[in-house]
Design a protein around this motif. Sequence first.
Motif, PDB file in Angstrom:
ATOM      1  N   SER A  28       5.473   2.031   8.100  1.00  0.00           N
ATOM      2  CA  SER A  28       4.102   1.496   8.125  1.00  0.00           C
ATOM      3  C   SER A  28       3.164   2.353   7.284  1.00  0.00           C
ATOM      4  O   SER A  28       2.308   1.823   6.560  1.00  0.00           O
ATOM      5  N   GLY A  59       4.571  -4.003  -6.182  1.00  0.00           N
ATOM      6  CA  GLY A  59       4.041  -3.354  -4.982  1.00  0.00           C
ATOM      7  C   GLY A  59       3.913  -4.323  -3.819  1.00  0.00           C
ATOM      8  O   GLY A  59       4.219  -3.977  -2.671  1.00  0.00           O
ATOM      9  N   ILE A  60       3.472  -5.537  -4.094  1.00  0.00           N
ATOM     10  CA  ILE A  60       3.356  -6.539  -3.034  1.00  0.00           C
ATOM     11  C   ILE A  60       4.732  -6.883  -2.469  1.00  0.00           C
ATOM     12  O   ILE A  60       4.913  -6.956  -1.247  1.00  0.00           O
ATOM     13  N   ALA A  75       3.896   1.711   3.673  1.00  0.00           N
ATOM     14  CA  ALA A  75       3.324   0.412   3.292  1.00  0.00           C
ATOM     15  C   ALA A  75       1.805   0.509   3.153  1.00  0.00           C
ATOM     16  O   ALA A  75       1.221  -0.083   2.231  1.00  0.00           O
ATOM     17  N   LEU A  76       1.154   1.251   4.040  1.00  0.00           N
ATOM     18  CA  LEU A  76      -0.306   1.407   3.967  1.00  0.00           C
ATOM     19  C   LEU A  76      -0.725   2.120   2.685  1.00  0.00           C
ATOM     20  O   LEU A  76      -1.649   1.680   1.983  1.00  0.00           O
ATOM     21  N   VAL A 132       5.803  -3.922  -0.318  1.00  0.00           N
ATOM     22  CA  VAL A 132       5.099  -3.875   0.971  1.00  0.00           C
ATOM     23  C   VAL A 132       5.646  -4.956   1.906  1.00  0.00           C
ATOM     24  O   VAL A 132       5.829  -4.720   3.105  1.00  0.00           O
ATOM     25  N   ILE A 179      -2.136  -0.568  -4.475  1.00  0.00           N
ATOM     26  CA  ILE A 179      -2.275  -1.920  -5.025  1.00  0.00           C
ATOM     27  C   ILE A 179      -3.744  -2.269  -5.193  1.00  0.00           C
ATOM     28  O   ILE A 179      -4.153  -2.816  -6.231  1.00  0.00           O
ATOM     29  N   ALA A 180      -4.560  -1.935  -4.187  1.00  0.00           N
ATOM     30  CA  ALA A 180      -5.999  -2.224  -4.274  1.00  0.00           C
ATOM     31  C   ALA A 180      -6.641  -1.462  -5.429  1.00  0.00           C
ATOM     32  O   ALA A 180      -7.489  -2.007  -6.158  1.00  0.00           O
ATOM     33  N   THR A 212       0.966   2.349  -0.080  1.00  0.00           N
ATOM     34  CA  THR A 212       1.261   1.467  -1.206  1.00  0.00           C
ATOM     35  C   THR A 212       0.214   0.364  -1.319  1.00  0.00           C
ATOM     36  O   THR A 212      -0.183  -0.011  -2.433  1.00  0.00           O
ATOM     37  N   THR A 213      -0.271  -0.139  -0.204  1.00  0.00           N
ATOM     38  CA  THR A 213      -1.324  -1.156  -0.218  1.00  0.00           C
ATOM     39  C   THR A 213      -2.617  -0.588  -0.815  1.00  0.00           C
ATOM     40  O   THR A 213      -3.304  -1.277  -1.576  1.00  0.00           O
TER      41      THR A 213
END
Length: 170
Positions: free
Chosen positions: A87, A61-62, A90-91, A65, A97-98, A93-94
């Motif tokens: 964007s 994922g990183i 990516a948001l 992104v 990830i968190a 997906t971030t």
Amino acid sequence: MEDQELKEIWAAYDKKLEEAKVLNLQSWALNLQCFEELQTHKAKSKLSSLANFKLGVIVLGIVYVLLLALLVYGNHGKNIFFAVSMSMIALITTIAIAVYIKHIVIIRQINYSDSITDTQEKLSALQSSTIDIGRILWLQLPFWSTFFWSTEWMMKDIKFWLVAFPIALL
């Protein structure tokens, strides 16, 4: 004399029977302990493999992104729809990830000597969060149908409003 010998044999038999009962109880306790250790080992193994899987997903994922950020940066504002779509992907997906990092923390916090209800509560929270993150990841789907839009297409082609826009809304 015969009566006395019979009583002694009977007493010896009772003593051996008691010894066998004690050995059986010890064997049963040892088997129970081995069973509990085996079950704990199985649970630890499955949860550690789940944590390793989630760690791999975090790394991928990183990288994903970073690739999306590179694409947005390389766009230089030429196509605003592309920049916004990538964007948002990516948001989202971030955020995933968190949440996966939170999952790993929950897995690491599980203590097998705690009560069953506490452990089940943590596992239930993990399962619920996994389902929720799947729902969140679906939110990026419309952005995959908008990254190629352009203002020219919107202004000049009626097919945009009849085909592309309704599909993106759907």
